[in-house]
Motif scaffolding. Structure first.
Motif, PDB file in Angstrom:
ATOM      1  N   GLY A 131       0.853  -1.187   0.000  1.00 43.55           N
ATOM      2  CA  GLY A 131       0.000   0.000   0.000  1.00 43.55           C
ATOM      3  C   GLY A 131       0.885   1.232   0.000  1.00 43.55           C
ATOM      4  N   ALA A 132       0.338   2.319   0.477  1.00 46.27           N
ATOM      5  CA  ALA A 132       1.057   3.596   0.430  1.00 46.27           C
ATOM      6  C   ALA A 132       2.182   3.676   1.452  1.00 46.27           C
ATOM      7  N   ARG A 133       2.109   2.880   2.484  1.00 50.59           N
ATOM      8  CA  ARG A 133       3.115   2.928   3.548  1.00 50.59           C
ATOM      9  C   ARG A 133       4.093   1.772   3.420  1.00 50.59           C
TER      10      ARG A 133
END
Length: 173
Positions: free
Chosen positions: A13-15
């Motif tokens: 994901g984004a992290r």
């Protein structure tokens, strides 16, 4: 000796981003040789001298470079090849994922996990791997990595059969 390092829960994901080019550079900078990666899920193979502190060194370097803890599971090339070929025959009639356990599981905890009903999934622990069928897809697992981790008390990272086979093939090139 050739090792395979599996980074837990990166690039999901984004992290927790760990670009593979950055990972290769980091591992090379640590003095590891012939560093190669496979896809973006944190799979790396390299040559290094056997060292009981290797996992800890990798985790410390990853945390320093990327700013968050990254647990690592290590296997030697022979251990990886064994994991790639040790899926029990009674599970092979469906798609299977392999949960790589950071440390050997306590047999009593494995026995306790057997008491859970995760139907229609089926699973088996072989050494430091838990092989599991995924009849309803990975996103719908009743026996998820988190459940396995809590039940067995060891860190877990999961790879699909295709990745396990591809990394095994990569070790032979």
């Amino acid at each position: 000796m050739i090792f395979v390092a599996l980074l837990h829960a990166v690039n999901l994901g984004a992290r927790r981003k760990v670009p593979m080019a950055d990972l290769r550079a980091l591992l090379t900078g640590l003095g590891l040789a012939d560093v190669r990666t496979y896809i973006q899920s944190g799979n790396a193979a390299f040559r290094a001298e056997p060292d009981p502190a290797l996992r800890g060194r990798l985790e410390a370097a990853l945390a320093a470079r990327f700013g968050f803890p990254v647990p690592v599971t290590l296997r030697t090339a022979p251990e990886w090849r064994g994991a790639a070929t040790s899926c029990p025959a009674h599970l092979r009639d469906e798609a299977v994922v392999v949960a790589f356990l950071r440390d050997p599981p306590d047999p009593a905890r494995v026995a306790a996990l057997r008491g859970r009903d995760v139907t229609p999934e089926r699973w088996e622990v072989v050494g430091q791997q838990l092989y599991q069928t995924v009849p309803q897809g990975v996103r719908n697992l009743r026996l998820s990595a988190g459940v396995i981790e809590r039940a067995l008390g060891v860190g877990v990272t999961v790879r699909n059969e295709r990745t396990v086979g591809a990394v095994a093939a990569m070790l032979d090139t």
